[in-house]
Design an enzyme around this catalytic site. Sequence first.
Site, PDB file in Angstrom:
ATOM      1  N   ASP A  51       5.581 -72.406   3.375  1.00 19.54           N
ATOM      2  CA  ASP A  51       6.513 -72.939   4.375  1.00 19.54           C
ATOM      3  C   ASP A  51       6.955 -74.350   4.026  1.00 19.54           C
ATOM      4  OD1 ASP A  51       5.575 -70.652   5.532  1.00 19.54           O
ATOM      5  OD2 ASP A  51       4.833 -71.579   7.371  1.00 19.54           O
ATOM      6  N   SER A  58       4.649 -60.770  12.096  1.00 21.59           N
ATOM      7  CA  SER A  58       4.894 -59.375  12.452  1.00 21.59           C
ATOM      8  C   SER A  58       4.096 -58.456  11.522  1.00 21.59           C
ATOM      9  CB  SER A  58       6.388 -59.081  12.319  1.00 21.59           C
ATOM     10  OG  SER A  58       6.709 -58.918  10.954  1.00 21.59           O
ATOM     11  N   CYS A  81       3.017 -66.143   1.906  1.00 19.00           N
ATOM     12  CA  CYS A  81       2.984 -67.362   2.739  1.00 19.00           C
ATOM     13  C   CYS A  81       1.878 -68.315   2.295  1.00 19.00           C
ATOM     14  CB  CYS A  81       2.701 -67.019   4.194  1.00 19.00           C
ATOM     15  SG  CYS A  81       3.770 -65.787   4.919  1.00 19.00           S
ATOM     16  N   HIS A 106      11.381 -67.102   8.279  1.00 22.68           N
ATOM     17  CA  HIS A 106      11.024 -66.992   6.858  1.00 22.68           C
ATOM     18  C   HIS A 106      11.515 -65.648   6.288  1.00 22.68           C
ATOM     19  CE1 HIS A 106       7.588 -69.849   8.103  1.00 22.68           C
ATOM     20  NE2 HIS A 106       8.746 -70.489   7.965  1.00 22.68           N
TER      21      HIS A 106
HETATM   22  N1  ABU Z   1       6.466 -65.893   6.535  1.00 20.40           N
HETATM   23  C1  ABU Z   1       6.086 -65.045   7.604  1.00 20.40           C
HETATM   24  C2  ABU Z   1       7.105 -63.969   7.893  1.00 20.40           C
HETATM   25  C3  ABU Z   1       6.718 -63.254   9.107  1.00 20.40           C
HETATM   26  C4  ABU Z   1       7.596 -62.104   9.483  1.00 20.40           C
HETATM   27  O1  ABU Z   1       8.757 -61.993   9.079  1.00 20.40           O
HETATM   28  O2  ABU Z   1       7.147 -61.263  10.211  1.00 20.40           O
END
Ligand code: ABU
Length: 373
Positions: free
Chosen positions: A105, A299, A351, A243
């Site tokens: 991030d 998610s 991540c 993201h």
């Molecule tokens: N970098 C986390 C992404 C999370 C998501 O798209 O569910």
Amino acid sequence: MKVNAWNEWDPLRHIIVGRADGTVVQAAEPAVYRDWPQDGFPQGTWGPLPDDMVARANEQLDNFAESLRRRGVTVDRPQPLDFSQPVATPEWTQDSQFGCMPVRDVLITVGNEILEATMSYRSRWFEYLCYRPLLESYFHADQDMRWEAAPKPRLTDASFRAGFWPEYESLPDDEKLDRVRRNELLLTEAEPLFDAADVARFGKDLFVQLSLVTNQSGVRWLRQHFPSHRVHPVTFGNTHPLHIDATWVPLRPGLVLHCSERPADPEMLQYFKINDWEVVPAAPPQKTYETLPPLCFCSPWLSINVLSIDERTVCVEASETRQMELLDRLGFEVLPVPFWDVAPFGGGLNCATVDVYREGTCEDYFPKRHGRF
Ligand code: ABU
């Protein structure tokens, strides 16, 4: 020791892997609020994640780091701060910080440059400090390294749409998606804002997702900062974009894995098609929103938040069997890595990492133009 990485799939030689230590469920701020009464954090409360969760996450992070070392990859780790401390600038005070698990991030490597992103949460304003000991050492070891930091944002109330969350959450999904496409989300355009994890690197092309943490001024800043690249703002059919790395995942030249629940813009698809890229719909994740670990704000699509060791070898969360089978059919050697205990600390395998060195040079994988691309 050198800094170099142009894409997400060249042979990996050096990486940073985050740590779970001291991660905090953030105190409320304009950009984010947490409401997890069933897990001990009802709205308005904050505090460190439970010790047993930290221990399990660190065990998985340490095992992942060790497995990369066994494959000859140099692995560095950040230096956690006391994230329970409040932070303040002359313009605001925030009661807590966050953590240093999701390195992706905060930092992005583009060629011989490591760039610190602006970030857009007050609780993450000082997170870059966790990586400074490493960046200082890279800078001294590699005379060619470019060390850059995007303008530190002010993050005053002017950077956020007042009353965004209750209004947005009351909208039906089609109106939310319309707002996503127009990028009328949480952030105003008062100042450039972006998280590094909204950028996907494809050599000369950088795709930057406009999201809840990345605004159009952020993309404009990136475009000015990388004048030799083509920097494309993109959106997907995702009501809560945060993201790009669980949505649009490049695996090797000519192949991108796509979260099938989050449709891509037809013009972007066409750009990939005319340049001979195959866009493969990802397999359904094994987890559902109901079976995610407690305190998880990501998610189930962390199932595709993979880390490529090279264009034939990919690390995938170990219980994501459908994803592993798909990647196997696509010709990859799949390395299963247990990682769901890390998710509450900010994400998956991609991540948790930032590649410092991948062999390779800047290539143009998109010789043909299409529309705004
Ligand atoms: N970098 C986390 C992404 C999370 C998501 O798209 O569910």
